[in-house]
Design an enzyme around this catalytic site. Structure first.
Site, PDB file in Angstrom:
ATOM      1  N   ARG A 183       0.107  -8.657  13.571  1.00  0.00           N
ATOM      2  CA  ARG A 183      -0.477  -7.608  12.719  1.00  0.00           C
ATOM      3  C   ARG A 183      -1.454  -8.213  11.714  1.00  0.00           C
ATOM      4  O   ARG A 183      -2.481  -7.615  11.409  1.00  0.00           O
ATOM      5  CB  ARG A 183       0.631  -6.854  11.975  1.00  0.00           C
TER       6      ARG A 183
ATOM      7  N   LYS B  62       0.823  -1.217   0.000  1.00  0.00           N
ATOM      8  CA  LYS B  62       0.000   0.000   0.000  1.00  0.00           C
ATOM      9  C   LYS B  62       0.853   1.260   0.000  1.00  0.00           C
ATOM     10  O   LYS B  62       0.586   2.206  -0.720  1.00  0.00           O
ATOM     11  CB  LYS B  62      -0.860   0.103   1.278  1.00  0.00           C
TER      12      LYS B  62
ATOM     13  N   ARG C 226      11.987  -2.198  10.546  1.00  0.00           N
ATOM     14  CA  ARG C 226      11.094  -1.596  11.537  1.00  0.00           C
ATOM     15  C   ARG C 226      10.764  -2.612  12.619  1.00  0.00           C
ATOM     16  O   ARG C 226      10.586  -3.791  12.325  1.00  0.00           O
ATOM     17  CB  ARG C 226       9.795  -1.152  10.852  1.00  0.00           C
TER      18      ARG C 226
ATOM     19  N   ARG D 166      -8.392   1.890   9.621  1.00  0.00           N
ATOM     20  CA  ARG D 166      -8.068   0.498   9.924  1.00  0.00           C
ATOM     21  C   ARG D 166      -9.166  -0.161  10.734  1.00  0.00           C
ATOM     22  O   ARG D 166      -9.062  -1.353  11.040  1.00  0.00           O
ATOM     23  CB  ARG D 166      -6.754   0.433  10.704  1.00  0.00           C
TER      24      ARG D 166
ATOM     25  N   ARG E  30      11.588  -6.726   4.229  1.00  0.00           N
ATOM     26  CA  ARG E  30      11.338  -5.285   4.082  1.00  0.00           C
ATOM     27  C   ARG E  30      12.379  -4.467   4.850  1.00  0.00           C
ATOM     28  O   ARG E  30      12.754  -4.792   5.967  1.00  0.00           O
ATOM     29  CB  ARG E  30       9.942  -4.966   4.614  1.00  0.00           C
TER      30      ARG E  30
HETATM   31  P1  AMP Z   1       1.801   1.184   8.948  1.00  0.00           P
HETATM   32  O1  AMP Z   1       3.024   1.986   8.699  1.00  0.00           O
HETATM   33  O2  AMP Z   1       0.581   1.762   8.259  1.00  0.00           O
HETATM   34  O3  AMP Z   1       1.956  -0.268   8.662  1.00  0.00           O
HETATM   35  O4  AMP Z   1       1.474   1.337  10.507  1.00  0.00           O
HETATM   36  C1  AMP Z   1       2.366   0.858  11.491  1.00  0.00           C
HETATM   37  C2  AMP Z   1       1.632   0.726  12.818  1.00  0.00           C
HETATM   38  O5  AMP Z   1       1.120   2.023  13.218  1.00  0.00           O
HETATM   39  C3  AMP Z   1       0.410  -0.182  12.807  1.00  0.00           C
HETATM   40  O6  AMP Z   1       0.757  -1.542  12.984  1.00  0.00           O
HETATM   41  C4  AMP Z   1      -0.387   0.374  13.975  1.00  0.00           C
HETATM   42  O7  AMP Z   1       0.164  -0.036  15.217  1.00  0.00           O
HETATM   43  C5  AMP Z   1      -0.137   1.871  13.857  1.00  0.00           C
HETATM   44  N1  AMP Z   1      -1.159   2.512  13.002  1.00  0.00           N
HETATM   45  C6  AMP Z   1      -0.976   3.135  11.810  1.00  0.00           C
HETATM   46  N2  AMP Z   1      -2.125   3.600  11.316  1.00  0.00           N
HETATM   47  C7  AMP Z   1      -3.088   3.260  12.213  1.00  0.00           C
HETATM   48  C8  AMP Z   1      -4.508   3.430  12.264  1.00  0.00           C
HETATM   49  N3  AMP Z   1      -5.187   4.033  11.267  1.00  0.00           N
HETATM   50  N4  AMP Z   1      -5.142   2.962  13.354  1.00  0.00           N
HETATM   51  C9  AMP Z   1      -4.482   2.359  14.357  1.00  0.00           C
HETATM   52  N5  AMP Z   1      -3.177   2.137  14.358  1.00  0.00           N
HETATM   53  C10 AMP Z   1      -2.475   2.573  13.303  1.00  0.00           C
END
Ligand code: AMP
Length: 214
Positions: free
Chosen positions: A171, A13, A160, A88, A127
């Site tokens: 996740r 994404k 990360r 989410r 990654r």
């Molecule tokens: P991402 O970079 O989008 O994969 O986000 C990394 C982490 O940030 C996720 O696993 C969540 O812990 C947190 N996170 C990011 N966006 C959201 C969201 N919209 N709602 C809740 N947690 C989020």
């Protein structure tokens, strides 16, 4: 043009959202990036978000919704945006719908980047992310030009914390329970477009451009 990217963590994404933003001249908004910037700056929000992120859990809606609404209210979002990692949960989607409707606008597309779980686990272990600009690479599928170094800003790439294997499983579980129902939610609005995320990033982007048009 207001676009939402749907798909499991690691489906690509972020990579596609960045390319859409570049091609169509709209901001790329990643709630994950906003949280990571806050962690880096050691803000109160960052410290609280980190405790959830490191476990592969979602940051609670109360925190997440506010930062998203503040961000989309900024001037650069007037002509639209591409959201990556938000919403989410169904309540997050409802808050966004309400905010957009109040402006007399609508979400145009929810692009679902579809990748089976087995591919996700393999992908996420390879990654690598840039702590400077947020760009992501993959040691096999999208290697940086120079090993371990960000193509865009030259910083050293890292894994990360939330891409570590034990966190990835969690996740994915969270994704299926809380985020996947959004496909049905946006299907009811008739705006879901499916793309096959197992293809290489260039092919996926071409499929997205076919959907979004010129
Ligand atoms: P991402 O970079 O989008 O994969 O986000 C990394 C982490 O940030 C996720 O696993 C969540 O812990 C947190 N996170 C990011 N966006 C959201 C969201 N919209 N709602 C809740 N947690 C989020």
């Amino acid at each position: 043009m207001k676009i939402i990217m749907l798909g499991a963590p690691g489906a690509g994404k972020g990579t596609q959202a960045r390319r859409i933003a570049g091609e169509y001249g709209i901001p790329h908004i990643s709630t994950g990036d906003i949280f990571r910037a806050n962690i880096k700056d050691q803000t109160e929000l960052g410290m609280e978000a980190k405790s959830y992120m490191d476990k592969g859990q979602l940051v609670p809606d109360e925190l997440t919704v506010k930062i998203l609404l503040d961000r989309v209210a900024k001037d650069d979002c007037k002509n639209g945006y591409v959201l990556d990692g938000y919403p989410r949960t169904i309540p997050q989607a409802e808050v966004l719908d309400k905010a957009v409707t109040e402006l007399g606008e609508k979400i145009d597309y929810a692009i679902n980047v579809d990748v089976p779980d087995e591919n996700i686990v393999r992908r996420m272990s390879g990654r690598r992310s840039c702590p400077g600009c947020g760009a992501t690479f993959h040691i096999e599928h999208m290697p940086p030009k120079k090993e371990g170094i960000c193509d865009t800003c030259g910083k050293e790439l890292v894994i990360r914390d939330d891409d570590r294997p034990e966190t990835v499983q969690n996740r994915l579980k969270v994704y299926h329970e809380q985020t996947q129902p959004l496909i049905e939610y946006y299907n009811k609005q008739g705006i879901v477009k499916e793309v096959d995320g197992t293809k290489d990033p260039e092919a996926v982007f071409n499929a997205i451009k076919d959907i979004l048009g010129a």
